[in-house]
Design a protein around this motif. Structure first.
Motif, PDB file in Angstrom:
ATOM      1  N   LYS A 231       0.835  -1.215   0.000  1.00 54.65           N
ATOM      2  CA  LYS A 231       0.000   0.000   0.000  1.00 54.65           C
ATOM      3  C   LYS A 231       0.865   1.259   0.000  1.00 54.65           C
ATOM      4  O   LYS A 231       0.567   2.240   0.681  1.00 54.65           O
ATOM      5  N   LYS A 290      -5.160  -5.585   8.643  1.00 57.24           N
ATOM      6  CA  LYS A 290      -6.570  -5.203   8.658  1.00 57.24           C
ATOM      7  C   LYS A 290      -7.257  -5.536   7.343  1.00 57.24           C
ATOM      8  O   LYS A 290      -8.480  -5.683   7.288  1.00 57.24           O
ATOM      9  N   GLU A 291      -6.457  -5.604   6.257  1.00 58.61           N
ATOM     10  CA  GLU A 291      -7.015  -5.912   4.942  1.00 58.61           C
ATOM     11  C   GLU A 291      -6.328  -7.141   4.375  1.00 58.61           C
ATOM     12  O   GLU A 291      -5.170  -7.425   4.690  1.00 58.61           O
ATOM     13  N   ARG A 293      -7.243  -7.970   0.768  1.00 53.79           N
ATOM     14  CA  ARG A 293      -7.228  -7.767  -0.684  1.00 53.79           C
ATOM     15  C   ARG A 293      -6.178  -6.729  -1.049  1.00 53.79           C
ATOM     16  O   ARG A 293      -6.449  -5.658  -1.595  1.00 53.79           O
TER      17      ARG A 293
END
Length: 302
Positions: A231, A290-291, A293
């Motif tokens: 990210k 937390k994610e 995908r």
């Protein structure tokens, strides 16, 4: 040999340098050490320079840091994990202990390269220094077997024991012989290991899970740890485990496929890898993520 010529000057760095010094003191060879020159390395989390200096001070051994002024009077000098050129005068000899079974892995970070490549053996070689690095005549070699998975810190500890044995061998031979000889290397067998910088910490997810796991284990403590972009930010992947592969349609290396407990399982070029320790660039844990995908990338704009 005259008393002063029987003494040996040491150039020491890292855990291996500390281990050699401690070993020589315990073996009752402190009186044969003329002085110790200590190097610092800001590119590792811990360079052991303070510990080497403390051990010298506590044992009454003269020591200097590399950037200080000092004079070497001994015929023989031995360098352990040293990164810089050492200028020698006429009639003096510099012995370098190298982290490989020369002539393979001449150059930089040979243990890291050996682990990445899955070598079954590692070792140390004592050579006479030359202007061209790691090409000098071989004085002595020691080797050990590598069993995987193997972390770089564990291998360094094992190699440190070989360094201790090598230092013993060299000190004993110098006391017995005023003019050591070596054996020329076979140039046909020579390979080279390149220097590493921060770009070399980034994982290529197109590799197999086995290759990537070796990479992670080769770049961990005392080094900064394998890196990836997630990210847009840099994360460190400090530990991982191979995970049973699945049949994946349109395989995309770097993508998280699912969780195993709190641990993300990532698609590799071949196989899957369960990431058991993921931190930010300041080593704060990011698990559980937390994610899911999301994907790990070698390059920010990949």
């Amino acid at each position: 040999m005259k008393e002063q010529n029987r003494k040996i000057s040491l150039y020491l760095m890292t855990q291996k340098g500390l281990s050699v010094l401690n070993h020589l003191i315990k073996k009752g060879k402190k009186h044969l050490i003329d002085k110790v020159i200590i190097g610092r390395d800001p590119n590792v989390k811990k360079d052991y320079s303070a510990e080497i200096a403390e051990l010298c001070a506590g044992s009454g051994i003269k020591f200097f840091f590399r950037n200080q002024k000092y004079k070497i009077d001994t015929k023989y000098r031995i360098a352990v994990s040293w990164k810089w050129i050492i200028r020698t005068e006429k009639n003096t000899k510099l012995i370098v202990i190298h982290d490989s079974l020369l002539p393979k892995y001449r150059g930089f970070a040979p243990l890291v390269s050996a682990l990445k490549n899955g070598e079954k053996k590692a070792g140390v070689t004592a050579i006479f220094a030359r202007d061209s690095y790691d090409e000098g005549d071989i004085i002595h070699q020691l080797e050990l077997e590598i069993k995987y998975p193997m972390k770089i810190k564990t291998l360094i500890g094992m190699i440190s024991e070989l360094y201790n044995d090598m230092a013993d061998h060299l000190f004993d031979r110098i006391q017995k012989c005023s003019n050591l000889k070596g054996t020329p290397q076979n140039e046909k067998d020579a390979t080279y290991s390149l220097w590493l910088d921060d770009e070399d910490y980034f994982i290529d997810w197109n590799g197999s899970s086995e290759e990537i796991l070796r990479f992670i284990n080769a770049t961990g403590d005392p080094y900064k740890g394998a890196a990836s972009f997630l990210k847009g930010g840099i994360v460190r992947i400090l530990t991982a485990e191979k995970y049973p592969d699945k049949k994946i349609e349109n395989r995309v290396p770097g993508k998280i496929i699912f969780k195993a407990g709190d641990h993300p399982v990532v698609v590799c070029g071949k196989g899957l890898l369960k990431l058991t320790s993921v931190t930010d660039d300041k080593y704060k844990s990011l698990l559980p993520l937390k994610e899911l995908r999301i994907r790990f990338k070698r390059c920010e704009n990949e």
